[in-house]
Design an enzyme around this catalytic site. Sequence first.
Site, PDB file in Angstrom:
ATOM      1  N   GLU A  97      -2.086  -2.913   7.777  1.00  0.00           N
ATOM      2  CA  GLU A  97      -2.898  -3.288   8.947  1.00  0.00           C
ATOM      3  C   GLU A  97      -2.935  -2.158   9.967  1.00  0.00           C
ATOM      4  OE1 GLU A  97      -0.814  -6.960   9.548  1.00  0.00           O
ATOM      5  OE2 GLU A  97      -1.635  -7.658   7.643  1.00  0.00           O
ATOM      6  N   GLU A 167       3.202  -3.054  -0.796  1.00  0.00           N
ATOM      7  CA  GLU A 167       2.359  -4.178  -0.411  1.00  0.00           C
ATOM      8  C   GLU A 167       0.916  -3.904  -0.819  1.00  0.00           C
ATOM      9  OE1 GLU A 167       4.548  -6.388   3.001  1.00  0.00           O
ATOM     10  OE2 GLU A 167       3.065  -5.063   3.875  1.00  0.00           O
ATOM     11  N   GLY A 173      -1.903 -11.674   2.770  1.00  0.00           N
ATOM     12  CA  GLY A 173      -2.572 -12.748   3.495  1.00  0.00           C
ATOM     13  C   GLY A 173      -3.690 -13.421   2.717  1.00  0.00           C
TER      14      GLY A 173
HETATM   15  P1  13P Z   1       1.643 -12.156   3.703  1.00  0.00           P
HETATM   16  O1  13P Z   1       3.024 -12.537   3.224  1.00  0.00           O
HETATM   17  O2  13P Z   1       1.132 -13.061   4.793  1.00  0.00           O
HETATM   18  O3  13P Z   1       0.691 -11.970   2.579  1.00  0.00           O
HETATM   19  O4  13P Z   1       1.796 -10.720   4.421  1.00  0.00           O
HETATM   20  C1  13P Z   1       2.492  -9.725   3.765  1.00  0.00           C
HETATM   21  C2  13P Z   1       2.736  -8.618   4.705  1.00  0.00           C
HETATM   22  O5  13P Z   1       1.809  -7.949   5.147  1.00  0.00           O
HETATM   23  C3  13P Z   1       4.121  -8.342   5.122  1.00  0.00           C
HETATM   24  O6  13P Z   1       4.222  -7.140   5.812  1.00  0.00           O
END
Ligand code: 13P
Length: 250
Positions: A97, A167, A173
């Site tokens: 992000e 990730e 998400g």
């Molecule tokens: P989610 O577990 O909501 O998919 O997010 C993962 C994340 O970005 C952890 O840093």
Amino acid sequence: TRQFFVGGNWKLNPTSLSKAKELVEVLNKAELDPKTEVVISPPALYLLPIQAAVTNKQILVSAQNSFYKESGAYTGEISASQIKEAGLPYVILGHSERRTIFHETNEVVALKTRAALDAGLKVILCIGETLAQRESGETAKVCEEQLSAVVKQIKAEEWSNIVIAYEPVWAIGTGKVATTAQAQETHVDVRAYLAKAVTSLVASETRILYGGSVNAANAKDLAAQQDIDGFLVGGASLKPEFIDIINARK
Ligand code: 13P
């Protein structure tokens, strides 16, 4: 010998400090696998009150970002040394992000990692490919490029203060968790890259977490994979099931 690690990245959640304190209350009372290193990462303004609310010393508190300069005309930024002075041991850097929405390049993430280590912080360093990159077979290459910028800034012995979080962007998400095979395969590739670019010792000792739609239902299978050393959890870290994820190897 790589200690299992579960981090909760709260992102810009929850919507009030009282709700944040409620999350900590649940964790304070919970029975957590003593073998797991547990880290929670609330938004910057909540770091100090949340740290004060934590009564279970097993739970460490992490910042979600830090800048690469120590001081100066950088409106809106927080320095690594300020985080260190506040008594916080960890910072998350390079989250997708931050890379996507805030345009952080591999080089910026590497400078931030350098500054955080210089300040005495430990770093949760996030890497991962987009869906388009995975579909065109570029996953390992993208992860290598993201890591290589950091490798250039960091001495081999400093990797003991870095935890890598793999990730995949398409899994964050979305509810679309990577399969155990997809995650394990990429973790093996990342470890192979560390062996080549740093040392085989660093490759075998560095923890590689998986992040992206981890929940209580999928954590156990992922945690059983040889090269998955824990998780960085978003959405589920705001729910009681975070405790089950912490206890995934119990
Ligand atoms: P989610 O577990 O909501 O998919 O997010 C993962 C994340 O970005 C952890 O840093």
